[in-house]
Enzyme design. Structure first.
Site, PDB file in Angstrom:
ATOM      1  N   ASP A  16       0.896  -1.174   0.000  1.00 31.37           N
ATOM      2  CA  ASP A  16       0.000   0.000   0.000  1.00 31.37           C
ATOM      3  C   ASP A  16       0.929   1.218   0.000  1.00 31.37           C
ATOM      4  OD1 ASP A  16       0.847  -0.703   2.623  1.00 31.37           O
ATOM      5  OD2 ASP A  16      -0.817   0.380   3.546  1.00 31.37           O
ATOM      6  N   HIS A 247       8.967  -0.388   9.307  1.00 38.17           N
ATOM      7  CA  HIS A 247       8.106  -1.588   9.281  1.00 38.17           C
ATOM      8  C   HIS A 247       8.309  -2.542   8.085  1.00 38.17           C
ATOM      9  CE1 HIS A 247       5.481   0.068  12.428  1.00 38.17           C
ATOM     10  NE2 HIS A 247       5.237   1.127  11.700  1.00 38.17           N
TER      11      HIS A 247
HETATM   12  O1  RIB Z   1       1.364  -0.836  10.925  1.00 37.32           O
HETATM   13  C1  RIB Z   1       2.377  -0.553  10.010  1.00 37.32           C
HETATM   14  C2  RIB Z   1       1.955  -0.930   8.621  1.00 37.32           C
HETATM   15  O2  RIB Z   1       0.827  -0.149   8.221  1.00 37.32           O
HETATM   16  C3  RIB Z   1       2.994  -0.687   7.559  1.00 37.32           C
HETATM   17  O3  RIB Z   1       2.861  -1.663   6.563  1.00 37.32           O
HETATM   18  C4  RIB Z   1       2.604   0.658   7.010  1.00 37.32           C
HETATM   19  O4  RIB Z   1       3.119   0.858   5.715  1.00 37.32           O
HETATM   20  C5  RIB Z   1       1.114   0.570   7.042  1.00 37.32           C
HETATM   21  O5  RIB Z   1       0.664  -0.134   5.919  1.00 37.32           O
HETATM   22 CA    CA Z   2       2.593  -0.909   4.244  1.00 37.32          CA
END
Ligand code: RIB
Ligand code: CA
Length: 330
Positions: A16, A247
């Site tokens: 995303d 992340h």
């Molecule tokens: O909670 C973190 C996640 O949520 C990551 O993948 C960030 O890009 C959002 O999609």
């Molecule tokens: Ca993400």
């Protein structure tokens, strides 16, 4: 950090495409240990058309315009309207500092069709690395119920075992956006690694890493430029210090063995799909903690709880030496 590899890890990233997704795509493009088979897009940080546009642009920037991009689902499985996290990633998903031009076009297949097609062509070889809501992966399972036997495994950025959630007290964003899809994906009989907030909230970029990026070539300068807005969010609302999470890049690094988990029990995990306060929680059975996690019947989900050090340095060194973009990124 482990960087001595012979075989490359073939992966499909499902993004995303916001700021940390961009880190994940850049890592997958630049690390010699990874073969990026394709990128599929999903809503979450932004609406899906913006995720597709950003993905195509980033691949072009990294000189990987030949990597196929497949446009994915535009909302969650239950038919609700997608509600993007623009306040974290900016209106353009690139911290409001993305590039003006548009490069490339998506392939003429949906994300789910692309995933199924690629895995049928290379049975047992491809690692799926979804780093957004799991809608596309659930759709791919619907299209090809044998998918668990066609992949190498699945490494998800999402969920949390022992750490608080980031959308609700117990739910992490990617799972919370589409718990019904996550439920389907966690039930499927394939090896899953759940790279959750337990580890991703602890692998952090510091000001010295941004200094390094800003002293590197154009690709790394772009990454530093678009991360400012996202870093401000984390400083203001999470850490109260200039610290930035990576992340999605952590899921890519784990999938490719660039970083190893020091503790990663294989346990049963269930997704809460009720409409109560637990909605979107990943309920992980960690009761074996006092006995070094004995085997659990039916368990197929690895939950990393502690990682080796070194990923922020590895990532910023890789970026800083990547040179200039293949296209105009102004
Ligand atoms: O909670 C973190 C996640 O949520 C990551 O993948 C960030 O890009 C959002 O999609
Ligand atoms: Ca993400």
């Amino acid at each position: 950090m482990s960087t001595s590899h012979t075989a490359k890890t073939a992966m499909i990233l499902d993004c995303d495409t916001g700021v940390d997704d961009t880190m994940a795509i850049m890592l997958a493009c630049l690390a010699p240990e990874i073969e990026l088979v394709g990128v599929t897009t999903i809503w979450g940080n932004v609406h899906t058309p913006i995720a597709t546009r950003n993905t195509l642009n980033i691949l072009a920037m990294c000189g990987k315009g030949d990597v196929p991009v497949a446009h994915g689902a535009e909302g969650p499985s239950n038919g609700d309207i997608a509600d993007p996290a623009y306040f974290v990633h900016g209106d353009d998903g690139q911290g409001n500092k993305g590039m003006k031009a548009n490069y490339g076009k998506p392939v003429d297949m949906s994300a789910a069709e692309f995933i199924v097609d690629a895995c049928r062509k290379r049975p047992g070889e491809i690692e799926l690395v979804p780093v957004g809501p799991l809608t596309n992966i659930a759709l791919a399972l619907q299209l090809e119920p044998n998918l668990p036997n066609l992949v190498r495994g699945v490494t998800v950025m999402g969920g949390t075992a022992l750490t608080p959630g980031n959308v609700s007290p117990v739910a992490e964003a990617n799972i919370w956006h589409d718990p019904e899809a996550a439920d389907v994906v966690f039930r499927a009989q394939w090896p899953i690694t759940m790279v959750g907030l337990d580890v991703t909230m602890k692998v952090l970029l510091e000001p010295k890493h941004f200094e390094k990026m800003n002293n590197g070539g154009g690709i790394s300068k772009y990454m530093a430029r678009i991360t400012e807005f996202y870093s401000d969010f984390y400083e203001k609302y999470t850490y109260n210090k200039p610290l930035t999470t990576m992340h999605d890049a952590i899921a890519v690094a784990l999938a490719a063995g660039l970083v190893k988990a020091k503790v990663s029990p294989c346990v049963n995990v269930e997704v809460d799909i009720t409409n109560g306060p637990g909605r979107g929680q990943t309920v992980c059975d960690l009761r074996g903690v006092y006995m070094n996690f004995p085997p659990q019947e039916g368990a197929h989900c690895y939950v990393p709880l502690e990682l080796e050090d070194g990923l922020p340095d590895y990532f910023t060194n890789l970026l800083a030496s990547a040179g200039d973009p293949a296209v105009d990124v102004s």
